[in-house]
Design a protein around this motif. Sequence first.
Motif, PDB file in Angstrom:
ATOM      1  N   SER A  49       0.821  -1.214   0.000  1.00 21.58           N
ATOM      2  CA  SER A  49       0.000   0.000   0.000  1.00 21.58           C
ATOM      3  C   SER A  49       0.854   1.264   0.000  1.00 21.58           C
ATOM      4  CB  SER A  49      -0.927   0.003   1.225  1.00 21.58           C
ATOM      5  OG  SER A  49      -1.804  -1.098   1.201  1.00 21.58           O
ATOM      6  N   ASN A  55      -2.119   6.761  -4.946  1.00 22.52           N
ATOM      7  CA  ASN A  55      -3.224   7.564  -4.456  1.00 22.52           C
ATOM      8  C   ASN A  55      -2.874   8.215  -3.113  1.00 22.52           C
ATOM      9  OD1 ASN A  55      -5.789   8.428  -3.375  1.00 22.52           O
ATOM     10  ND2 ASN A  55      -6.758   7.111  -4.905  1.00 22.52           N
ATOM     11  N   LYS A  56      -3.259   9.488  -2.953  1.00 19.38           N
ATOM     12  CA  LYS A  56      -2.963  10.212  -1.711  1.00 19.38           C
ATOM     13  C   LYS A  56      -3.740   9.669  -0.525  1.00 19.38           C
ATOM     14  CE  LYS A  56      -1.672  14.629  -3.839  1.00 19.38           C
ATOM     15  NZ  LYS A  56      -1.982  16.077  -3.920  1.00 19.38           N
ATOM     16  N   SER A  57      -4.793   8.878  -0.775  1.00 19.19           N
ATOM     17  CA  SER A  57      -5.573   8.318   0.326  1.00 19.19           C
ATOM     18  C   SER A  57      -4.781   7.256   1.090  1.00 19.19           C
ATOM     19  CB  SER A  57      -6.882   7.707  -0.193  1.00 19.19           C
ATOM     20  OG  SER A  57      -6.613   6.662  -1.117  1.00 19.19           O
ATOM     21  N   TYR A  58      -3.671   6.792   0.489  1.00 17.50           N
ATOM     22  CA  TYR A  58      -2.813   5.826   1.168  1.00 17.50           C
ATOM     23  C   TYR A  58      -1.845   6.585   2.077  1.00 17.50           C
ATOM     24  CZ  TYR A  58      -4.595   2.033  -1.698  1.00 17.50           C
ATOM     25  OH  TYR A  58      -5.412   1.101  -2.277  1.00 17.50           O
ATOM     26  N   ARG A  59      -2.358   6.936   3.234  1.00 21.74           N
ATOM     27  CA  ARG A  59      -1.629   7.757   4.210  1.00 21.74           C
ATOM     28  C   ARG A  59      -1.642   7.055   5.556  1.00 21.74           C
ATOM     29  NH1 ARG A  59      -5.865   9.168   7.169  1.00 21.74           N
ATOM     30  NH2 ARG A  59      -7.891   9.410   6.157  1.00 21.74           N
ATOM     31  N   THR A  62      -5.191   8.758  11.139  1.00 21.00           N
ATOM     32  CA  THR A  62      -5.268   9.831  12.129  1.00 21.00           C
ATOM     33  C   THR A  62      -5.420   9.208  13.522  1.00 21.00           C
ATOM     34  OG1 THR A  62      -7.686   9.968  11.979  1.00 21.00           O
ATOM     35  CG2 THR A  62      -6.404  11.320  10.439  1.00 21.00           C
ATOM     36  N   GLU A  65      -8.609   7.393  13.754  1.00 19.49           N
ATOM     37  CA  GLU A  65      -8.572   6.168  12.948  1.00 19.49           C
ATOM     38  C   GLU A  65      -7.726   5.082  13.604  1.00 19.49           C
ATOM     39  OE1 GLU A  65      -9.220   8.056   8.458  1.00 19.49           O
ATOM     40  OE2 GLU A  65      -7.211   7.929   9.340  1.00 19.49           O
ATOM     41  N   TRP A 174     -15.474   4.850   7.164  1.00 18.54           N
ATOM     42  CA  TRP A 174     -14.047   4.733   6.904  1.00 18.54           C
ATOM     43  C   TRP A 174     -13.615   5.644   5.748  1.00 18.54           C
ATOM     44  CZ3 TRP A 174     -11.367   1.948  10.375  1.00 18.54           C
ATOM     45  CH2 TRP A 174     -12.048   0.985  11.118  1.00 18.54           C
ATOM     46  N   GLU A 175     -12.482   6.286   5.922  1.00 20.42           N
ATOM     47  CA  GLU A 175     -11.916   7.129   4.863  1.00 20.42           C
ATOM     48  C   GLU A 175     -10.630   6.540   4.298  1.00 20.42           C
ATOM     49  OE1 GLU A 175     -11.491  11.083   6.330  1.00 20.42           O
ATOM     50  OE2 GLU A 175     -13.640  11.360   6.706  1.00 20.42           O
ATOM     51  N   LEU A 176     -10.125   5.506   4.941  1.00 20.56           N
ATOM     52  CA  LEU A 176      -8.926   4.830   4.446  1.00 20.56           C
ATOM     53  C   LEU A 176      -9.309   3.785   3.397  1.00 20.56           C
ATOM     54  CD1 LEU A 176      -7.070   4.177   7.827  1.00 20.56           C
ATOM     55  CD2 LEU A 176      -6.344   5.771   6.039  1.00 20.56           C
ATOM     56  N   PRO A 177      -8.422   3.489   2.441  1.00 18.50           N
ATOM     57  CA  PRO A 177      -8.681   2.429   1.463  1.00 18.50           C
ATOM     58  C   PRO A 177      -8.785   1.062   2.137  1.00 18.50           C
ATOM     59  CG  PRO A 177      -6.859   3.826   0.752  1.00 18.50           C
ATOM     60  CD  PRO A 177      -7.151   4.182   2.178  1.00 18.50           C
TER      61      PRO A 177
END
Length: 294
Positions: A49, A55-59, A62, A65, A174-177
Amino acid sequence: MKNIGIGLLFSILWSSASVATKFGVQYASPLILANVRFFIAGILLLSFSYLFAKNKSYRLPTKKEWRQLALFGFLNTTLYLGLYVYAMKYTAAGIGSLAVSTNPLIIVLLSSWWLNRKPKAEEWTGIILGMGGVCVATYPLLADSYTTVEGITLLLISMIAVSAASVYYATIKWELPNLLINGWQVFLGGVFLLPTTLLLADFGATSWNPVFWGSVLWLSLAVSIAGLICWFYLLRIDTVKASLWLFLCPLFGFFFAWWLMDEPVTVYTIFGTLLVIAGLYAGQRTKLSAGKTA
């Protein structure tokens, strides 16, 4: 045809987990098998990942989270898979696959309590049929010592844990992939299980042989990674149709148990499996009807 192929692959991979676990626990403590599997799957998913996804969603998660992933990982990996692997030391592989297929039925009960949702009549019918089917299929295996009461008890607790994890997952926005969610929850679940493994597992009795590593790698790569990728793909297409592939898991599970582990297939096995499939169908009949009319 592509979707059918992926659906069949999911059912085969998912139902193979109990047999693969059964092979592994013959040569290692269940806790060691579980922990090695969790860390391999988690590290591979997280590495892929963060190293290859553009993709910037792979962070990084928080603070909020992290708490959500920790609770989800504790329920879905530490409790569910930890107890499931331990239960398979004392339970027939076929029963393990059959029990996993009752998850949607247990979810109905838990969601009624957690989400204040009253189960429908057909859902109660599904629960009764499904649990009855497990009891029927288990009966001769208890007499032949393929399965113990302790194993069934641990298996039941693990099913409640994973059902609770599924209900909790559904309550979170959920906001993470999906790959990150799965990677972190598996890895964190392994971290939470590690102290228990170090304290209770018998490392001296573990044989780090090809069968053990074959079991671990199959559970990590084929089930935890490939199986879940197939499942997420099916869910994105149609949640209702995706759930239909769970109907095949008991059939493949008993076939693998008979083929690879020489577990008996009796009239009780067939009748119990049919009851579980009927229960799954009855419990999801409303969803299936809604899917056809949508």
